[in-house]
Design a protein around this motif. Sequence first.
Motif, PDB file in Angstrom:
ATOM      1  N   SER A   1       0.825  -1.213   0.000  1.00  0.00           N
ATOM      2  CA  SER A   1       0.000   0.000   0.000  1.00  0.00           C
ATOM      3  C   SER A   1       0.857   1.260   0.000  1.00  0.00           C
ATOM      4  N   PHE A   2       2.092   1.143   0.490  1.00  0.00           N
ATOM      5  CA  PHE A   2       2.955   2.320   0.608  1.00  0.00           C
ATOM      6  C   PHE A   2       3.924   2.468  -0.561  1.00  0.00           C
ATOM      7  N   VAL A   3       3.820   1.605  -1.574  1.00  0.00           N
ATOM      8  CA  VAL A   3       4.722   1.697  -2.727  1.00  0.00           C
ATOM      9  C   VAL A   3       4.595   3.035  -3.451  1.00  0.00           C
ATOM     10  N   PRO A   4       3.373   3.543  -3.703  1.00  0.00           N
ATOM     11  CA  PRO A   4       3.271   4.854  -4.359  1.00  0.00           C
ATOM     12  C   PRO A   4       3.935   5.969  -3.552  1.00  0.00           C
ATOM     13  N   LEU A   5       3.795   5.933  -2.222  1.00  0.00           N
ATOM     14  CA  LEU A   5       4.431   6.943  -1.381  1.00  0.00           C
ATOM     15  C   LEU A   5       5.948   6.817  -1.463  1.00  0.00           C
ATOM     16  N   LYS A   6       6.418   5.588  -1.504  1.00  0.00           N
ATOM     17  CA  LYS A   6       7.861   5.351  -1.615  1.00  0.00           C
ATOM     18  C   LYS A   6       8.408   5.951  -2.906  1.00  0.00           C
ATOM     19  N   ARG A   7       7.651   5.792  -3.990  1.00  0.00           N
ATOM     20  CA  ARG A   7       8.082   6.357  -5.273  1.00  0.00           C
ATOM     21  C   ARG A   7       8.113   7.879  -5.216  1.00  0.00           C
ATOM     22  N   SER A   8       7.111   8.456  -4.571  1.00  0.00           N
ATOM     23  CA  SER A   8       7.021   9.920  -4.497  1.00  0.00           C
ATOM     24  C   SER A   8       8.134  10.524  -3.653  1.00  0.00           C
ATOM     25  N   LEU A   9       8.692   9.725  -2.745  1.00  0.00           N
ATOM     26  CA  LEU A   9       9.721  10.230  -1.838  1.00  0.00           C
ATOM     27  C   LEU A   9      11.109   9.688  -2.161  1.00  0.00           C
ATOM     28  N   LEU A  10      11.231   9.073  -3.330  1.00  0.00           N
ATOM     29  CA  LEU A  10      12.511   8.500  -3.742  1.00  0.00           C
ATOM     30  C   LEU A  10      13.594   9.573  -3.773  1.00  0.00           C
ATOM     31  N   GLY A  11      14.701   9.277  -3.104  1.00  0.00           N
ATOM     32  CA  GLY A  11      15.810  10.212  -3.059  1.00  0.00           C
ATOM     33  C   GLY A  11      15.697  11.248  -1.958  1.00  0.00           C
ATOM     34  N   ILE A  12      14.572  11.258  -1.260  1.00  0.00           N
ATOM     35  CA  ILE A  12      14.353  12.229  -0.187  1.00  0.00           C
ATOM     36  C   ILE A  12      14.424  11.558   1.177  1.00  0.00           C
ATOM     37  N   VAL A  13      13.781  10.405   1.292  1.00  0.00           N
ATOM     38  CA  VAL A  13      13.785   9.644   2.536  1.00  0.00           C
ATOM     39  C   VAL A  13      13.626   8.166   2.177  1.00  0.00           C
ATOM     40  N   GLU A  14      14.218   7.308   2.966  1.00  0.00           N
ATOM     41  CA  GLU A  14      14.090   5.865   2.738  1.00  0.00           C
ATOM     42  C   GLU A  14      12.772   5.386   3.364  1.00  0.00           C
ATOM     43  N   VAL A  15      11.827   5.036   2.518  1.00  0.00           N
ATOM     44  CA  VAL A  15      10.525   4.574   2.994  1.00  0.00           C
ATOM     45  C   VAL A  15      10.577   3.064   3.212  1.00  0.00           C
ATOM     46  N   ILE A  16      10.277   2.639   4.446  1.00  0.00           N
ATOM     47  CA  ILE A  16      10.326   1.223   4.804  1.00  0.00           C
ATOM     48  C   ILE A  16       8.958   0.794   5.319  1.00  0.00           C
ATOM     49  N   GLY A  17       8.290  -0.056   4.574  1.00  0.00           N
ATOM     50  CA  GLY A  17       7.007  -0.590   5.018  1.00  0.00           C
ATOM     51  C   GLY A  17       7.225  -1.707   6.022  1.00  0.00           C
ATOM     52  N   ILE A  18       6.464  -1.682   7.098  1.00  0.00           N
ATOM     53  CA  ILE A  18       6.570  -2.720   8.123  1.00  0.00           C
ATOM     54  C   ILE A  18       5.483  -3.762   7.885  1.00  0.00           C
ATOM     55  N   GLU A  19       5.903  -4.955   7.525  1.00  0.00           N
ATOM     56  CA  GLU A  19       4.950  -6.040   7.264  1.00  0.00           C
ATOM     57  C   GLU A  19       4.471  -6.640   8.582  1.00  0.00           C
ATOM     58  N   LEU A  20       3.189  -6.925   8.642  1.00  0.00           N
ATOM     59  CA  LEU A  20       2.626  -7.564   9.826  1.00  0.00           C
ATOM     60  C   LEU A  20       2.539  -9.067   9.610  1.00  0.00           C
ATOM     61  N   ALA A  21       2.453  -9.811  10.692  1.00  0.00           N
ATOM     62  CA  ALA A  21       2.491 -11.276  10.629  1.00  0.00           C
ATOM     63  C   ALA A  21       1.336 -11.844   9.804  1.00  0.00           C
ATOM     64  N   GLY A  22       1.632 -12.956   9.107  1.00  0.00           N
ATOM     65  CA  GLY A  22       0.613 -13.678   8.367  1.00  0.00           C
ATOM     66  C   GLY A  22       0.432 -13.237   6.936  1.00  0.00           C
ATOM     67  N   ARG A  23       1.254 -12.276   6.479  1.00  0.00           N
ATOM     68  CA  ARG A  23       1.100 -11.767   5.120  1.00  0.00           C
ATOM     69  C   ARG A  23       2.469 -11.381   4.549  1.00  0.00           C
TER      70      ARG A  23
END
Length: 235
Positions: A15-37
């Motif tokens: 879900s956060f991939v689009p945000l990661k693309r928008s912030l590329l080169g500005i901040v390292e966006v790391i999505g935290i995966e929850l258990a079971g997925r």
Amino acid sequence: MKLFCIPHAGGLIASFVPLKRSLLGIVEVIGIELAGRGVKEKLPLYNTFMEAVYDVATDISEHIWHSPDESYIILGHSMGSWLAYEVYYQLRLWGIKGPEHVIFSGNNTPPTHFEERGIHNLTDEKIIESILELGYTNSEIFSNPRFRNMFLPYLRSDLEITACYAADLNRPCLDCDITVLYGLQDPLITEEVRRWGCISGGTCQLRGYEGGHFFIYEKTDEIALVVKQIIARIV
């Protein structure tokens, strides 16, 4: 600088991939995966809300272990906002440097007492109906039997642990500034959303956006701009 993103109940880090693309080169966006997925699909689902807190806090601590002086921000959406709140205290309990800023999205302040919301006890159809009423953007997932059967168990589990969660709001305030984001048409948001300011020892900025509960995934450019503004104040 890192931005750790914690998803909503039943959510995936995709879900956060689009945000990661928008912030590329500005901040390292790391999505935290929850258990079971996702990459944690073989791990058992959480039995309690605090199990999820420990898991998320562990993931974040591992990311910052080798660069303890690096600044970071935590963003949590919906259930993820309450996880972010508890994770802040868990990290501090472990003696780990806290975030420079926390972004709470799509939720009121944490409940102070157990309140059985009951949605996790509904039938699959009723749960789906409730989620779609909130404006769930990936509604096509429910029309695919394979994805539906994969998605519903961890959605139900997340709803259950959230319904059984109560926060201790008597702890010291967060020692960082916070930003609160919410959808103006989100039926779950009440005046309680303004109480987030009471849990921060710094500033609290509230921002409302056109959209329902899942506005954050539809307003990528706007959310990216908020993050950029926060980073500019930090550095």
